[in-house]
Design an enzyme around this catalytic site. Structure first.
Site, PDB file in Angstrom:
ATOM      1  CB  SER A 132      73.087 -17.201 -13.732  1.00 43.93           C
ATOM      2  OG  SER A 132      72.634 -18.526 -13.967  1.00 43.93           O
ATOM      3  CE1 TYR A 145      71.705 -17.525  -8.716  1.00 37.98           C
ATOM      4  CE2 TYR A 145      71.193 -18.568 -10.822  1.00 37.98           C
ATOM      5  CZ  TYR A 145      72.119 -18.102  -9.903  1.00 37.98           C
ATOM      6  OH  TYR A 145      73.460 -18.210 -10.182  1.00 37.98           O
TER       7      TYR A 145
END
Length: 236
Positions: A132, A145
């Site tokens: 990401s 995350y």
């Protein structure tokens, strides 16, 4: 293709099938979505099956690879798109249960799938993990995350070197803000609009944008190895 029933994974399934790959759509709990992805592929003359598996369960992952080999004769490309995200929350307010939940899917799941992929992918194949752009953007509220995707980056880069001599590429795709349910859910419209304007291209990414990167790494990109490709419109 883990995480192949929705969002980016679903679009990547369609794109890879278009390129001639037989596809296994791996899903956790949305059987109807996975079946719809399979039907979309087969309606166009492609080959696909849906298989349920918890990517963090090593026995389930091994069984998944067994089924793939039985159905299609072998494994050439593994795309590990399964992942979960937390609602934006400052680290000081996050529970360890939430941290464990995210690390289980995003880190343990990537490890379990990558381990089987390293054992089974045939020469000339590719392993594609999902990272990401949060690892570069460092947005407040995404500690678990972002940490999980930092671990994915490291696993990917090391595995590429461990597979020396196997003619297997190992890379990660790092999307930026992309118009999927995973990204959009729980965000106020003003936050979404702000992120859409942040990139020089002044829009959110679309699943198609990321699927094209996956197709590139799965097919022609034989000299791209041990890399994290940031597909984010220039936001970072």
């Amino acid at each position: 293709m883990t995480g192949g029933s929705r969002g980016i994974g679903r679009q990547a399934v369609s794109r890879l099938a278009q390129d001639g790959f037989a596809v296994v759509v791996v899903y956790a709990g949305r059987a109807a979505d996975a079946d719809a992805a399979v039907e979309e592929v087969t309606a166009k003359g492609g080959r696909a099956i849906a298989v349920q598996a918890d990517v963090a369960d090593e026995q389930a992952v091994a069984a998944l690879f067994d089924r793939t080999e039985q159905e299609f004769g072998g494994v050439d490309v593994v795309v590990n798109a399964a992942g979960i995200m937390n609602n934006p929350t400052p680290l000081v307010e996050l529970s360890l249960d939430e941290l464990d939940r995210i690390l289980r899917t995003n880190v343990r799941g990537t490890f379990a799938v990558s381990q089987q992929a390293a054992r089974r992918v045939r020469r000339g194949g590719a392993i594609i993990n999902f990272s990401s752009s949060v690892t570069r953007l460092r947005q407040p509220g995404y500690t678990p995350y972002g940490a999980s995707k930092g671990a994915v980056d490291t696993m990917t880069l090391i595995l590429a070197r461990e597979l020396r001599g196997r003619d297997i590429t190992v890379n990660a795709v790092a999307p930026g803000p992309t118009a999927t349910a995973l990204f959009l859910d729980g965000k106020p419209q003003e936050v979404i609009d702000g992120l859409a304007k942040a990139a020089p291209l002044e829009r959110l990414g679309e699943p198609d944008d990321i699927a094209e990167v996956v197709a590139f790494l799965a097919g022609p990109a034989r000299w791209v190895n041990g890399q994290v490709l940031y597909a984010n419109g220039g936001i970072a």
